[in-house]
Enzyme design. Structure first.
Site, PDB file in Angstrom:
ATOM      1  N   GLU A 417       0.319  -5.786  -2.422  1.00  0.00           N
ATOM      2  CA  GLU A 417      -0.810  -5.205  -1.791  1.00  0.00           C
ATOM      3  C   GLU A 417      -1.075  -5.652  -0.442  1.00  0.00           C
ATOM      4  OE1 GLU A 417      -2.094  -2.929  -3.312  1.00  0.00           O
ATOM      5  OE2 GLU A 417      -1.596  -3.355  -5.612  1.00  0.00           O
ATOM      6  N   HIS A 508       4.189   6.098  -8.092  1.00  0.00           N
ATOM      7  CA  HIS A 508       5.008   5.144  -8.676  1.00  0.00           C
ATOM      8  C   HIS A 508       6.008   5.547  -9.499  1.00  0.00           C
ATOM      9  CE1 HIS A 508       0.767   4.004  -7.855  1.00  0.00           C
ATOM     10  NE2 HIS A 508       1.157   2.627  -7.893  1.00  0.00           N
TER      11      HIS A 508
END
Length: 919
Positions: A417, A508
């Protein structure tokens, strides 16, 4: 087909996966190119120039020196006025090296993804340019005066998002008549498609109209016709969210007085006791605010905030005013902080910060030592939340649940992140399609690199590539892992074509194709050198619209810049080759269906069929024109016919019965419904509105059925031949909502939400157009949501959802045409039930567009077309294509046409019989 043409078209289409422009050339280089030139795709400006040492102005600022170089070498770069058309974005200085990022502007308007990088070296009072890279679009000629009013652009953008998220259903929740979405315009942006498309960049925020999950969508609305040409989610999560989520948040206020810094401690969720940098606040509490890592005198800090009473939609929508730093009466934080994931988040943020500072001389996510904020314990609608995200200013970590620890409990998740923040402040890779998958791949690479380095895990360990392997409370690391960088994914075997409505175009789904190549390179080159190469490629070579091939070129160029040669450079090349990341790899993607119409460059506008004909919207081959409507024979014979006029409007949502085509035309001031016979003849305007949108068009024997959509209204209407105004099937009652119509054999079916007995009921109603009689189908269990309806000569079919908590599964229900005999041909609660979004029927088959419920994102969880017999006794896949399949439309028997994204284009394809189980 040339890869260059493919790349330009794919950025243009709002629903296509391969959005980055490949680095293969459409334009030849200069007659005497310098060393190592990779030409740009559909631009005269090179994608990469390397291996040069050319003098630049040592007295000028870095940005002016960079633009001066581009101006002096106009014959190479084809940038006529760099001083006017390239605005400085960022200058990165690293020893003698200077990297200048420049944003392209067209007539003063920013160009989406138009960024050019100039790399220089300054020493001994002299400055030289060592290379350049990026995307400068030389073919832009569009004007920059919008024809659409800003409020119209915002209203239509909100409607487009609402339609994408909830338009395929009618829910009991719709009775509340609240607007869960709001839009704001950020100004004009040129989308670099063909001569350029002038757009408004509208940001739509709020909550999902069906699930209530948070939403952030970037919508680029054509500023001349008011139609969305590009739409994708703006939140970067560790795993694909169940619904589009996110929004940008303002920065947290930092305290005027940082207070007293001290060393505290806490226990990680794995039981390890660690030291923590904390601060003693004015109220004598110790709070998780780390000023020690910041520059002397800085008021910024690495701060961990207690968000256990916050839902994800609150924190991703801004900064809650009552948010508090995670605190403790003692400097030794106890079990409360451990269980919330606060100790892990605070400790791990420091580890990531230290990694970038030590190994890459980077001071924080933005390189300037700004505040780093982590929110822990976030829930979703009061329930456990198993995800983590970067929202543009902060990290948000979900609470976890009975199976997963809080999401901050694995260092590679925190590193992932925080690396999104580094990416955003460097290459700023657009979070959609290939560039989005590249964004995810880089975040995975550095997140895992930090984790295995800190843990001392050797690169040849079988679990070295696992992401999130420490999150599970009971399961084994491999069973728990979110991804594996050693999964061996390749472009030819594993790349999944998906539209932007699914995982932002596969960000993803496809990331391990590229991250796997980087991880292989780390094994071959060694950790320290590979990390330096990837960091240099990210910060000095990559630009926002780079795809896999561009990424490969950037990494190899960065490696050479760092002196990697011979065996090691060949090893780096082999890593990319092994994962299929080579020039032109997109051409190798295959299908098992028959193509009817290729390179549509559209998504979300649908295909319909009837009477042996199909009709669909299409942009031109390179995606440079607004959409036009075509029709063609379902048997593939003959040439598709252009039905709509080429008048600058977007012609979309077509339907046909084999004789007539009807469609919607979006213009600057109105949305019209138009009609034209397939055999030829004039275009007729059937309906026009300046305030509402339309959807769900269907036609049979001259009767047109469609939905009108307002802010709080949704009505099915029909127009008979000669009608001047449409007839509401529900009388236009403001307390009634109707939608999802179908028409066949003189009857119209639609979902209906209506008040009854002090509550709202939801069901399916049939209207006999000849007699005007309306019949509600029999009620079984009360549905919470109804999906698309379909009709044949004996039955009405629809999708139904009675248990909204059942992972999104929907039942397939049918009833007789008099409303009796309702039963489920595929029950929602039985094994094998599908997460269905669309339905179409013939006399002998029911086809639904659906995915399988699965916690893992994989091929089967992409939307696929499934076909059942009309009694539900047999169910099989229509096609075994590997990518996303959308908008099935039934013809006679088992033949279905649909929009397929497997090859990276959206193509119109068909199969005359189901493919079976698809192994």
């Amino acid at each position: 087909m040339r890869a260059a043409a493919r790349g330009a078209a794919l950025l243009a289409a709002a629903g296509l996966l391969i959005t980055a422009v490949p680095a293969s050339a459409a334009t030849p280089p200069a007659a005497e190119p310098p060393a190592d030139v990779i030409p740009g795709a559909r631009t005269a400006t090179p994608a990469l120039v390397d291996g040069i040492r050319e003098a630049a102005d040592a007295e000028a600022s870095p940005a002016d020196a960079a633009r001066g170089h581009l101006a002096a070498k106009e014959s190479r770069y084809k940038i006529a006025e760099p001083g006017r058309d390239l605005a400085p974005v960022q200058t990165l200085k690293r020893g003698a090296e200077e990297t200048v990022r420049l944003q392209q502007k067209h007539k003063g308007v920013p160009v989406l993804g138009g960024q050019y990088v100039v790399r220089m070296e300054t020493k001994g009072g002299e400055r030289v340019v060592t290379g350049t890279s990026g995307k400068y679009f030389t073919g832009l000629t569009t004007g920059v005066d919008p024809a659409v009013a800003k409020d119209v652009a915002v209203r239509r953008a909100v409607a487009a998002v609402q339609s994408r998220l909830g338009g395929h259903r009618l829910s009991r929740a719709d009775a509340t008549k609240t607007t869960p979405l709001q839009g704001t315009t950020g100004g004009l942006v040129v989308v670099p498609r063909g001569e350029g498309v002038l757009t408004y960049h509208v940001t739509v925020r709020g909550t999902h109209p069906v699930t209530g999950a948070p939403v952030l969508q970037h919508v680029y609305m054509d500023a001349r016709a008011g139609f969305p040409v590009l739409q994708f989610s703006g939140i970067k999560t560790i795993t694909p969210p169940k619904a589009p989520t996110g929004t940008a948040a303002k920065k947290a206020d930092t305290p005027a007085d940082p207070g007293t810094g001290t060393t505290g401690s806490g226990t990680l969720l794995n039981g390890t006791k660690v030291d923590l940098h904390v601060r003693k606040a004015a109220d004598d509490r110790y709070v998780m605010a780390d000023h020690a890592r910041m520059a002397d005198g800085s008021k910024n800090a690495l701060t961990t905030w207690d968000a256990r009473d916050k839902d994800v939609y609150e924190v991703l929508g801004g900064w809650p005013g009552d948010l508090k730093e995670f605190g403790s009466p003692r400097a030794e934080f106890g079990k409360d902080a451990t269980d919330a994931g606060a100790v892990d988040a605070h400790w791990a943020a420091g580890q990531v910060y230290d990694y970038y500072k030590k190994h890459h001389a980077r001071d924080g996510l933005d390189g300037r030592g700004s505040a780093v904020n982590s929110l822990v314990g976030v829930t979703e609608m009061g329930l456990p939340y198993v995800n983590a995200s970067w929202d543009g200013t902060k990290m948000v970590y979900g609470s976890g649940d009975s199976e997963y620890k809080p999401l901050s409990a694995d260092l590679d998740v925190v590193g992932h992140e925080m690396t999104h923040g580094v990416v955003e402040n460097t290459a700023n890779l657009v979070y959609a399609g290939q560039s989005g998958a590249l964004n995810e791949a880089v975040a995975d690479y550095f997140g895992n690199a930090i984790d295995v380095t800190q843990a001392g895990i050797p690169m040849d360990h079988p679990d070295s590539g696992l992401i999130g392997e420490d999150l599970c409370r009971k399961a084994t690391p491999r069973a728990c892992a979110l991804r594996d960088l050693n999964d061996g994914a390749t472009t030819s075997k594993d790349f999944l074509g998906a539209t932007f409505g699914t995982d932002n175009g596969g960000v993803h789904l496809n990331s391990t194709v590229f991250s796997g190549a980087l991880w292989d390179m780390r094994q071959d080159l060694g950790a320290e050198l590979a990390d330096r190469v990837v960091y240099k490629a990210l910060t000095e070579y990559m630009t926002p619209l780079d795809g896999f091939t561009d990424g490969r070129n950037a990494v190899l160029a960065a490696a050479k810049d760092l002196g990697v040669t011979g065996r090691l450079l060949n090893a780096a090349k082999r890593s990319f080759n092994a994962h299929g990341i080579v020039a032109g790899w997109e051409e190798a993607l295959g299908v098992d269906s028959d193509e009817l119409f290729g390179q549509l460059n559209i998504s979300g506008t649908g295909v319909q069929a009837g009477g042996g004909w199909w009709t669909v919207a299409k942009s031109n081959d390179d995606g440079t024109e607004p959409y036009s409507v075509y029709a063609g024979r379902a048997d593939g014979n003959g040439t598709p016919k252009l039905i709509s006029p080429n008048d600058g409007r977007y012609h979309v949502h077509p339907a046909t019965d084999g004789k007539t085509v009807v469609w919607a035309a979006y213009g600057a001031a109105s949305v019209d419904i138009l009609s034209r016979p397939i055999a030829g003849g004039p275009v007729k305007r059937l309906y026009s509105s300046t305030t509402s949108d339309v959807a769900g068009l269907r036609v049979e024997n001259g009767v047109t059925v469609f939905e009108t959509l307002g802010l709080f209204t949704r009505h099915v209407v029909h127009l008979r031949p000669g009608d001047v105004t449409p007839t509401y099937v529900d009388g236009g009652d403001e307390d009634v909502l109707t939608g999802l119509p179908s028409i066949a054999h003189g009857k119209v079916a639609y979902a209906k939400l209506y008040p009854e007995g002090g509550d709202y009921r939801l069901g399916v109603e049939l209207l006999d157009l000849r007699t005007g009689k309306k019949t509600m189908t029999e009620r079984l269990d009360e549905p919470q949501t109804v999906g698309q309806t379909g009709l044949n000569g004996s039955h009405v079919f629809w999708l139904t959802d009675e248990n909204t908590a059942d992972e999104g599964r929907m039942g397939i229900r049918r009833a007789n045409l008099d409303g009796t005999g309702a039963y489920d041909i595929s029950a929602e609660g039985k094994p094998g039930a599908l997460i269905a979004a669309d339905l179409t029927v013939s006399e002998s088959a029911v086809t639904v567009n659906a995915s399988l419920p699965d916690s893992a994102y994989r091929n089967e969880t992409l939307p696929k077309n499934w076909q059942l017999t009309t009694d539900g006794t047999r169910k099989e896949r229509v096609s075994c294509n590997r990518g996303e399949q959308l908008s099935p439309a039934a013809l006679a028997g088992t033949q279905v046409v649909w929009i397929d994204g497997t090859t990276g284009w959206t193509n119109l394809v068909t199969r005359t019989r189901p493919a079976g189980r698809c192994g």
